[in-house]
Write a protein that holds these residues in place. Structure first.
Motif, short mmCIF file in Angstrom:
data_model
loop_
_atom_site.label_atom_id
_atom_site.label_comp_id
_atom_site.label_asym_id
_atom_site.label_seq_id
_atom_site.Cartn_x
_atom_site.Cartn_y
_atom_site.Cartn_z
N ARG A 249 0.81 -1.22 0.00
CA ARG A 249 0.00 0.00 0.00
C ARG A 249 0.85 1.28 0.00
O ARG A 249 0.31 2.36 -0.22
CB ARG A 249 -0.96 0.00 1.19
CG ARG A 249 -0.32 0.22 2.53
CD ARG A 249 -1.32 0.00 3.64
NE ARG A 249 -0.73 0.13 4.96
CZ ARG A 249 -1.18 -0.49 6.05
NH1 ARG A 249 -2.23 -1.30 5.96
NH2 ARG A 249 -0.59 -0.31 7.22
N GLY A 251 2.90 1.94 -2.28
CA GLY A 251 3.06 2.29 -3.68
C GLY A 251 4.51 2.33 -4.15
O GLY A 251 4.78 2.64 -5.30
N ARG A 305 7.47 8.82 -4.97
CA ARG A 305 7.09 7.75 -4.06
C ARG A 305 8.05 7.58 -2.88
O ARG A 305 7.66 7.01 -1.86
CB ARG A 305 7.01 6.42 -4.81
CG ARG A 305 6.16 6.41 -6.04
CD ARG A 305 6.30 5.06 -6.73
NE ARG A 305 5.79 5.06 -8.08
CZ ARG A 305 4.54 4.78 -8.43
NH1 ARG A 305 3.67 4.48 -7.49
NH2 ARG A 305 4.16 4.79 -9.69
N ARG A 313 6.43 10.08 0.82
CA ARG A 313 5.64 10.28 -0.39
C ARG A 313 5.30 11.77 -0.52
O ARG A 313 4.57 12.32 0.31
CB ARG A 313 4.37 9.44 -0.30
CG ARG A 313 3.45 9.47 -1.50
CD ARG A 313 2.21 8.67 -1.17
NE ARG A 313 1.28 8.57 -2.27
CZ ARG A 313 1.22 7.54 -3.11
NH1 ARG A 313 2.04 6.52 -2.96
NH2 ARG A 313 0.32 7.53 -4.08
#
Length: 603
Positions: A249, A251, A305, A313
């Motif tokens: 999650r 990413g 990211r 992030r």
């Protein structure tokens, strides 16, 4: 006559043999094909034909002799597997190519001419369990309903029972549980199957170490912090799933693989190996939405990211709305947000965000700025929460002059989401509740803002071609007077997010400046209902109705308006493209038909 069958052998037979089948789309099917199953019911015949590669070759017009011969040879195992799965353990199968049994024709001596293929399946009697035992079984194991004496002796049920029993022990901490022995005996005289499976649970294990590999820019200590690997805790597959979910999650990774070691470590511990593949660190995207009254809305973002190598992030968002809208002026916003995962706990992330906006409405123009920080926490896969502190400043220009608002806010949010899809839900529920206590500085009032968004989805058929969707919204500002409340805390109704068919933010209240100045209200209710129907796999139609309420200080003495319409949906990989046409039904804000175009369902 007695025949012994192993669980693994049954599983292999059920899986069948993989055969590559090239299809010549323009060719004609070969002549002389027949498929007979005397004594088989309609359902069993359908199952057998679905399992047959030769039948598929006939249906698809294949004429290549080598492909057909390979399909015929593979069909023995495929048909036996289908029969065993239905409980038929004494079948007779004949597959004759040009009058000869395909199994007796050497692969290097296949015929050069194909005249006929005849498949005959005599299923024989259907077997039932005379005994269906499995032992020992963990306390919370749930075995298949069909695995008991008197039920049809499906090979698939046997495999499912063995799998469920092993998984039951693994869920109880026995990571190396296995099938130690199996005895499956078919009694053809009375068409029964005696099934006995013995398990070896193995010892209770605890998690040992997690080795990591594959990372490049990501620091290993931060990977460990995000993963939250439960070293020293009792083994549980669910805990491993949580580790995978936490990493995915973020990413940051395109691939996350967590593999258990084959051998048990010292002190009954189990080590694991984590292998990751990192995504490209940067990403950007854009979106667009069009409405006849709101105009064209354009948005875009840029994302990093993994800013500092710890999973940070950073995202910038820009949006221009109302281009060509009825109010004649566009609105602008620019925001930035920095998130840091695994702050305090693996399921808690910290954030810092800022937003600068300029909005132009029919009643006032506003320039605003917000700066905030806080924490997001994931309680479980469905429930998330957020708490923070924010400073807000805004300048409002209207017919009465300029007004400045400044406040310190404590935004609190809880979200429940068990929908099967965020962009095109067919089942499940969604609920978001926001409570924002705020303390006004200077002349700004103090109080609390409450808003809620609740949605439900129900498919009316198994294929989810017809779906009912409902939405209810509620909002309220409690404490300050209307003139002392920041304008962006107030509520309007009308437009794509509330009442389609009514102009954007067309319903408010007229009480400021002696009743000559319009603004948002302190109370809001909204209701929407949709019937979604699939015409094809890609195209759908929607009928909908919306209603909205705005009140000054209560939920009874304000004003309602409503709208209704129809919509077209075209499904894509990123969600359905939405085209809605709606008109006003009731209320004083009606202004003709409205058209809305965007991506994703309306809610």
């Amino acid at each position: 006559m007695r025949e012994g069958l192993g669980v693994r052998k049954l599983a292999t037979i059920c899986a069948g043999a993989a055969v590559a089948l090239a299809v010549a789309g323009s060719a004609q099917a070969f002549d002389g094909f027949s498929f007979e199953a005397p004594g088989a019911g309609a359902a069993l015949q359908t199952r057998l034909k679905a399992a047959s590669l030769t039948q598929a070759a006939q249906d698809q017009g294949t004429t290549d002799i080598q492909e057909i011969f390979a399909a015929a040879r593979a069909d023995y195992a495929r048909l036996i597997g289908a029969l065993y799965d239905e409980g038929y353990y004494g079948p007779v199968i004949s597959i004759r190519v040009n009058g000869r049994e395909a199994a007796e024709i050497a692969a290097l001596n296949i015929p050069t001419r194909l005249d006929s293929v005849a498949i005959t399946v005599i299923p024989g009697p259907q077997f039932h369990f005379s005994r269906a035992e499995i032992d020992p079984v963990a306390a919370k194991t749930v075995l298949p309903e069909g695995y008991r004496a008197g039920q049809i002796a499906s090979s698939g049920v046997i495999v499912k029972a063995a799998t469920a029993a092993v998984e039951g022990w693994r869920d109880d901490g026995h990571a190396k549980a296995r099938v130690a022995a199996q005895s499956l005996t078919a009694q053809h005289r009375d068409a029964t199957l005696d099934a006995r499976i013995t398990l070896d649970p193995g010892p209770v294990l605890t998690f040992g170490k997690m080795q990591m590999q594959g990372y490049e820019r990501m620091r290993p200590e931060r990977i460990a912090a995000i993963a939250g690997f439960p070293a020293g805790k009792r083994y549980s597959p669910e805990r491993l799933d949580e580790v995978r979910t936490r990493l995915r999650r973020t990413g940051i990774f395109s691939s996350v693989s967590l593999t258990e070691d084959e051998a048990i470590g010292p002190g009954n511990t189990l080590d694991t190996t984590l292998a990751v593949v990192e995504e490209k660190p940067r990403r950007f995207g854009f979106g667009a939405e069009l409405s006849t009254t709101e105009g064209l809305n354009l948005s875009g973002y840029w994302l990093h990211r993994n800013l500092l190598g710890g999973g940070e992030r950073l995202r910038f968002d820009a949006e221009v709305t109302g281009i060509g809208g009825t109010n004649g002026a566009a609105d602008y916003s620019l925001g930035a947000r920095l998130d840091r995962p695994a702050t305090f706990t693996p399921d808690t992330s910290a954030y810092l965000e800022t937003l600068l906006e300029k909005t132009s409405g029919d009643d006032y123009d506003e320039t605003s700025f917000r700066l905030g920080f806080g924490l997001d926490h994931i309680f479980n896969p469905r429930l998330t929460g957020s708490a923070g502190v924010a400073y807000g400043w805004s300048k409002v220009t209207d017919a009465s002059g300029q007004t400045f608002f400044r406040q310190i806010a404590l935004p609190l949010t809880a979200t429940w989401d068990n929908r099967d899809s965020a962009t095109d839900a067919t089942r499940g529920y969604y609920g978001k509740l926001e409570l924002t206590p705020f303390y006004g500085l200077s002349d700004t009032g103090s109080g609390a803002r409450l808003s809620g968004d609740f949605r439900a989805y129900r498919a009316l058929d198994a294929e989810a071609r017809f779906v009912l969707a409902g939405r209810a919204q509620i909002g309220g500002v409690f404490g300050p007077s209307l003139e002392d409340t920041p304008r962006d805390y107030l509520f309007y109704s009308g437009g794509g997010g509330t009442v389609r068919g009514q102009p954007f933010e067309s319903l408010g209240v007229n009480v400021l400046n002696g009743g000559t100045l319009r603004s948002g209200g302190a109370r809001f209710l909204g209701f929407s209902g949709e019937l979604r129907s699939g015409v094809t796999k890609s195209i759908g139609l929607v009928a909908f109705a919306d209603a909205g309420y705005i009140g000054l200080s209560d939920y009874t003495s304000g004003e309602w308006h409503s709208g209704a319409g129809i919509g077209l949906r075209y499904k894509t990989g990123i969600g359905p493209i939405r085209l809605d046409i709606a008109g006003p039904v009731s209320g004083s804000t009606r202004d003709g038909a409205q058209i809305y175009l965007g991506i994703g369902q309306a809610f």
